[in-house]
Scaffold this active site. Structure first.
Site: not given
Length: 394
Positions: A326, A202
């Site tokens: 990262c 969603g």
């Protein structure tokens, strides 16, 4: 141009739309248990079934084929592990996927390998698209499941789902599609595409986080992932998240009804960004130029680190993402970029811009104004860039 705020990380997550929020707020008052017989519970049940039909209509399915989950990762896990349990009974232990699936798929496959399953990961080549002939060559007598994403989450490339689905149906092999990035950005008809299992999330299409679904084609038998109560027709236990389900249904309805207008508008924005970004020295577009999602642009800039680029863009009010891992504490570049053949030093300098129809030309132009000087500044501080320029001048 003065500093503004530009959100361009919609492949990661989207903002809840006003239309979705408007249907969710009243649904939060539907606190009656949908499994109860009294009127308040019946209202909750009715709201859920309305959303279920909206989700089904959006992908050409029947409402009874829609099962709500907590999101795309759960749906992927359920589809693959549930299919594997079924395969084992049929003595089929081979699964085909691709080298650059989402980790919700790849890590699930790794878990199954520890249980004795064999997995073939198809190469995706420089353009980020698998080749159907290589898929056919990978098929075996004991292949029981094929799981291939509709469109890649990092570089946006769209796979030949229709061709693969037809082959799987002919061979009577279960076909799972992770369509988390694709719904709302391409037309999807699960029947026409011969999809047996399909995952949707969603929060990728302006609904809240924590809600998703798994489409399970009628007649396809897979094991349950969560056992307990009789919710979701006994297939997925847990009292339903009514407000989020209602919002998800509305988001699916809107996404399906606005695909064409979204493609037209967002493709133009995407191409505007790509054309501008590629004017920067030693830049490259990752993935096929045309067979990609309308809002996805993933580019690499040699001689810089993606993390530094993101931080400096953020200082200018621009939200984007990098192919570098990262956030995980890893120094390794994206497995997706490595899968399309990029060397580590180039893959580290990636930037993913993902747009929706809420973005504007002004947003794109603002990014293109701020991006070149940031790249230049980072290169001035980069030993790698200095090395690149020295090799150029030899």
């Amino acid at each position: 141009m003065e500093k503004r705020f530009v959100y361009a990380d919609n492949a990661a997550t989207t903002k809840i739309s006003k239309q979705v929020l408007e249907v969710m707020l009243p649904a939060m008052e539907l606190y009656g248990n949908p499994s109860s017989l009294y009127a308040l519970g019946s209202k909750s049940k009715q709201a859920i079934e309305t959303a279920r039909k909206q989700c089904a209509d959006a992908i050409g399915a029947d409402a009874k084929e829609i099962f709500f989950t907590s999101g795309g990762s759960e749906a992927d896990n359920w589809a693959i592990k549930g299919a594997a349990a079924r395969m084992e009974k049929l003595n089929k232990k081979h699964i085909i996927s691709t080298a650059f699936e989402h980790h919700a798929v790849l890590h699930t496959l790794d878990a199954l390998k520890k249980q004795g399953f064999e997995v073939t990961l198809l190469p995706v080549h420089e353009n980020g698209i698998i080749r159907v002939d290589e898929f056919i060559s990978a098929l075996r007598e004991d292949t029981g499941l094929v799981t291939i994403m509709f469109a890649n989450n990092e570089i946006g490339t769209i796979q030949p789902i229709e061709q693969i689905g037809a082959i799987c149906r002919e061979k009577k092999i279960m076909f799972h599609v992770d369509a988390v990035q694709a719904v709302g950005n391409v037309h999807i008809d699960v029947k026409a595409l011969n999809i047996d299992l399909m995952s949707v999330s969603g929060h990728k299409l302006h609904a809240p986080k924590g809600i998703g679904m798994l489409y399970i084609r009628k007649g396809v038998a897979i094991a349950n992932l969560i056992d307990g109560g009789a919710q979701e027709r006994g297939r997925r236990a847990g009292t339903e998240n009514i407000a989020s389900i209602v919002g998800f249904g509305k988001a699916m309805e809107i996404a399906a009804n606005t695909v064409d207008s979204r493609i037209e508008k967002v493709t133009a924005l995407r191409n505007r960004f790509i054309d501008g970004a590629l004017k920067i020295e030693r830049s490259r577009l990752n993935g096929d130029r045309d067979m990609r999602l309308c809002g996805n642009a993933n580019v690499c800039f040699e001689g810089i680190e993606g993390e530094s680029l993101l931080l400096m863009l953020d200082m200018q009010g621009i939200c984007a993402s990098s192919g570098s891992a990262c956030t995980s504490g890893s120094l390794d570049p994206s497995h997706v970029l490595l899968a399309i053949g990029l060397p580590h030093e180039i893959a580290h300098g990636s930037l993913r811009i993902t747009l929706t129809d809420e973005n504007t030309i002004e947003d794109v132009d603002y990014i293109l104004e701020k991006l070149p000087p940031i790249v230049d500044r980072l290169r001035q501080m980069s030993p790698l860039w200095e090395k690149i320029k020295k090799e150029e001048n030899k």
